[in-house]
Design a protein around this motif. Structure first.
Motif, mmCIF file in Angstrom:
data_model
loop_
_atom_site.group_PDB
_atom_site.id
_atom_site.type_symbol
_atom_site.label_atom_id
_atom_site.label_comp_id
_atom_site.label_asym_id
_atom_site.label_seq_id
_atom_site.Cartn_x
_atom_site.Cartn_y
_atom_site.Cartn_z
ATOM 1 N N THR A 58 -70.244 -0.273 -57.653
ATOM 2 C CA THR A 58 -70.838 0.187 -58.913
ATOM 3 C C THR A 58 -69.731 0.732 -59.816
ATOM 4 N N ASP A 59 -70.079 1.008 -61.064
ATOM 5 C CA ASP A 59 -69.099 1.591 -61.989
ATOM 6 C C ASP A 59 -68.581 2.925 -61.463
ATOM 7 N N ASP A 60 -69.491 3.695 -60.851
ATOM 8 C CA ASP A 60 -69.089 4.985 -60.302
ATOM 9 C C ASP A 60 -68.107 4.798 -59.141
ATOM 10 N N GLU A 61 -68.352 3.783 -58.322
ATOM 11 C CA GLU A 61 -67.447 3.516 -57.196
ATOM 12 C C GLU A 61 -66.090 3.013 -57.685
ATOM 13 N N LEU A 62 -66.092 2.224 -58.741
ATOM 14 C CA LEU A 62 -64.822 1.772 -59.313
ATOM 15 C C LEU A 62 -63.998 2.960 -59.801
ATOM 16 N N GLN A 63 -64.678 3.914 -60.420
ATOM 17 C CA GLN A 63 -63.983 5.114 -60.896
ATOM 18 C C GLN A 63 -63.453 5.933 -59.721
ATOM 19 N N GLN A 64 -64.259 6.016 -58.666
ATOM 20 C CA GLN A 64 -63.812 6.746 -57.471
ATOM 21 C C GLN A 64 -62.594 6.061 -56.845
ATOM 22 N N GLU A 65 -62.583 4.737 -56.837
ATOM 23 C CA GLU A 65 -61.436 4.023 -56.262
ATOM 24 C C GLU A 65 -60.179 4.313 -57.065
ATOM 25 N N TYR A 66 -60.317 4.326 -58.389
ATOM 26 C CA TYR A 66 -59.163 4.617 -59.236
ATOM 27 C C TYR A 66 -58.632 6.017 -58.947
ATOM 28 N N MET A 67 -59.539 6.955 -58.652
ATOM 29 C CA MET A 67 -59.141 8.332 -58.352
ATOM 30 C C MET A 67 -58.781 8.509 -56.878
ATOM 31 N N GLU A 68 -58.812 7.405 -56.117
ATOM 32 C CA GLU A 68 -58.494 7.410 -54.682
ATOM 33 C C GLU A 68 -59.440 8.325 -53.917
ATOM 34 N N GLN A 69 -60.734 8.266 -54.306
ATOM 35 C CA GLN A 69 -61.745 9.109 -53.668
ATOM 36 C C GLN A 69 -62.903 8.276 -53.127
#
Length: 653
Positions: A58-69
């Motif tokens: 999801t978009d939220d997961e993509l953002q988490q991946e970018y933040m390495e979270q």
């Protein structure tokens, strides 16, 4: 893996060694400080669990991946990961999930029913002054390593494990180990548990193929877990040196050179882990790698040979395929690199490491520091640079910096601006080096003189200087395919054709030259265009270099420099033809170009007959002074008649 009873212990020691060097040379026992998603991903990779399809993030997961979270694992895998983290944090009350966990991964080798398995045992600790505990893949917690040996629930099997639960190296740089049997050996009822499904193994199947064909060894699902541990010790050295502002230049620093060679050697020799110490030892003392482009071999104790050509070829293929790979492939690769380097698992971290290592490779294989600024933050440029290095090694062509221009390099003596090389497509680099094989040492000056005569067309006029090499390479590739000839042969034909035209134009004071090479082919005069092979046949196939003449007593070189009759005839025929074509108008050149493209018998237009067949019977012999003019006049007449016939035929149609 299927393995004989007399071989399993040697293979098990090789498997354990990768964990000894995880995160750096003999640093596998040092705890890794982890928390949150970083801990979850490390546990998931070590247990070989299934990742969630990144195409479904999801978009939220993509953002988490970018933040390495982001935890990369699917819902079913998360159950296993959550069970382990709950067991681990239960030691501190289970209420401090942000408390960093000091984690060490110990490999346990199990041999049963003719197969060798690896399972993960995690040693974990919180804070200072607490005792470490152990948790296995089932989630069973053990207060000590002896407790684990006595009470684990693994199926009946022979077992190899790090001595006293510590990853420590012996004199031979392998793990100090002990061998025993699982507790289930004495309790036969445990045998009923299928060992293949009763064990969750250490990272081994989270993989994808990155490389294929040639000499490049692929990442494969069965070996990716054990393949890249050696990159850990090498990348760790380079990252540590960079963090402390030490030199990464492989030419100046032997430790950097050792780290780089160890890294690349193991990228291409997955499964040959025992050879790293020998390879590193040779690399650190080698002087042949310091300068130039010699193909130097590094030989390990088994007699295998790893050449810098193989290293460069593999890294080039790996780099180009990585950036073209699917998101699933890149995620698997990122997880593998980061796991074995004890780095936070993320695609961004893997890309950064890949890019940094590629820059080190370019420095190692010929591009000096001031040249590498052209490759920073540009995947295409790095790909081109690696391919240039690879092909220079493959063809034994030397690359050096251009002393007069920091933005250029010399390839086998010819100067190439780096920005011009970077306009090539990856596959065109090979074509360039094939073409250079057709340029002899005596023709390099001629080649350099001809290159500015390549025309990029009106649309590219603004950056024509940078695009000429691309046009030249594409014309050669197209003509080679059309004529079924090697690119090197077409390059030879082109140079000889240019030399013939240049010689006539120089003798006739034609300035500047009318020779031009464009995407449409070769052009001379006021726009006469033709393909390379026909141009060679017309202008250069009769050119014969004057043979040396032996001097008799009293003669000097000037008195015997006259060419032989056959050579003189060939030169004169070429001169007549070029002269006739240069005198054609722009319209006539266009008409003749059409004839050459459309009429398969166009060669007859340019056929030159001997004077004896031109003269009518009984005519007075033509004086020597008028012979050449008569032959030229007849050739010009034939060309004009052909143009007239073509015009008439068009009018009739």
């Amino acid at each position: 893996m299927e393995i004989g009873p007399d071989e399993w212990m040697e293979r098990a020691k090789e498997n354990m060694k990768k964990f000894l060097n995880r995160g750096g040379a003999c640093r596998g026992d040092e705890p890794q400080m982890l928390t949150g998603a970083a801990l979850e991903n490390t546990l998931g990779y070590a247990l070989n669990l299934t990742m969630k399809d990144p195409n479904e993030w999801t978009d939220d997961e993509l953002q988490q991946e970018y933040m390495e979270q982001l935890c990369f694992y699917d819902a079913e895998s998360r159950k296993t990961i959550d069970r382990l983290t709950q067991q681990m944090y239960a030691q501190i009350g289970g209420e401090s999930p942000d408390e960093p966990c000091q984690l060490t991964i110990l490999p346990i080798e199990l041999y049963a029913e003719g197969k060798l398995y690896e399972v993960a045992l995690f040693r974990y600790q919180f804070g200072v002054g607490t005792e470490p505990k152990y948790v296995d893949s089932y989630g069973r917690v053990y207060g000590s390593f002896k407790d684990f040996l006595r009470n684990n629930k693994y199926p009946s099997a022979e077992m190899m494990y790090p001595r006293e639960g510590r990853l420590e190296a012996g004199d031979d740089k392998t793990v100090l180990y002990e061998v025993g049997k699982t507790p289930a050996w004495k309790a036969y009822y445990f045998k009923a548990l299928d060992i293949a499904t009763g064990i969750i193994g250490i990272a081994g199947a989270t993989g994808a193929i990155f490389l294929s064909g040639g000499i490049a060894t692929p990442f494969v699902a069965a070996s990716i877990g054990s393949a890249l541990y050696a990159t850990g010790r090498s990348i760790d050295v380079l990252r540590d040196k960079s963090a402390h502002q030490e030199s990464l230049n492989p030419f100046l620093d032997s430790e950097s050179r050792t780290a780089w060679l160890s890294l690349t050697a193991h990228v291409l020799t997955f499964g040959t882990m025992p050879h790293i110490s020998a390879l590193s030892g040779v690399a650190s003392t080698s002087h042949s790698i310091a300068t130039g482009f010699k193909v130097c071999n590094f030989i390990n104790e088994t007699g295998n040979i790893i050449s810098d050509l193989v290293i460069c070829d593999t890294l080039s293929a790996m780099h180009s395929n990585y950036y073209n790979a699917s998101i699933e492939t890149r995620l698997a690769h990122a997880a593998s690199i980061c796991f074995w380097t004890k780095t936070t698992i993320s695609i961004r971290q893997a890309e950064l490491m890949m890019k940094n290592n590629a820059i080190v490779a370019l420095k190692l294989f010929g591009f000096e520091d001031h040249c590498c600024e052209y490759f920073n933050n540009d995947a295409h440029a790095i790909d081109i640079g690696l391919r240039i290095a690879k092909h220079s090694l493959e063809t034994n062509v030397q690359i050096v910096s251009d002393a007069s221009d920091p933005g250029a390099i010399r390839i086998d003596g010819s100067r190439f601006p780096i920005v011009e090389l970077l306009r090539l497509e990856p596959g065109e680099v090979e074509t360039l080096f094939e073409a250079l094989q057709g340029v002899s040492a005596d023709e390099r000056a001629l080649f350099d003189e001809m290159r500015p005569l390549v025309c990029c067309g009106k649309a590219a006029a603004a950056d024509e200087d940078d695009g000429r090499l691309s046009v030249l390479v594409r014309v050669l590739a197209r003509e080679a395919e059309r004529e079924c000839l090697p690119v090197s042969d077409l390059m030879e034909m082109l140079l000889q054709t240019y030399a013939a035209i240049k010689r006539y134009e120089g003798g006739g004071s034609v300035q500047p030259t009318t020779f031009q090479l464009s995407a449409g082919g070769l052009c001379i005069g006021r726009g006469l265009c033709m393909r390379l092979k026909p141009a060679f046949i017309l202008f250069a196939s009769k050119e014969v270099a004057p043979a040396p003449v032996e001097l008799s007593a009293g003669e000097n070189s000037s008195s015997s420099s006259k060419p032989r009759d056959g050579e003189e005839t060939g030169d004169r025929e070429t001169n007549r033809l070029i002269r006739a074509l240069l005198e054609l108008s722009e319209k006539q050149c266009s008409q003749l170009s059409d004839i050459i493209r459309q009429d398969p018998n166009y060669f007859s237009i340019f056929k030159q007959k001997p004077l004896e067949t031109i003269q009518q019977a009984g005519e007075v012999a033509v004086p020597e002074a008028h012979r050449e003019q008569l032959l030229y006049a007849r050739l010009k007449e034939n060309i004009l008649k052909a143009l007239e016939r073509n015009t008439t035929a068009k009018d009739d149609s």
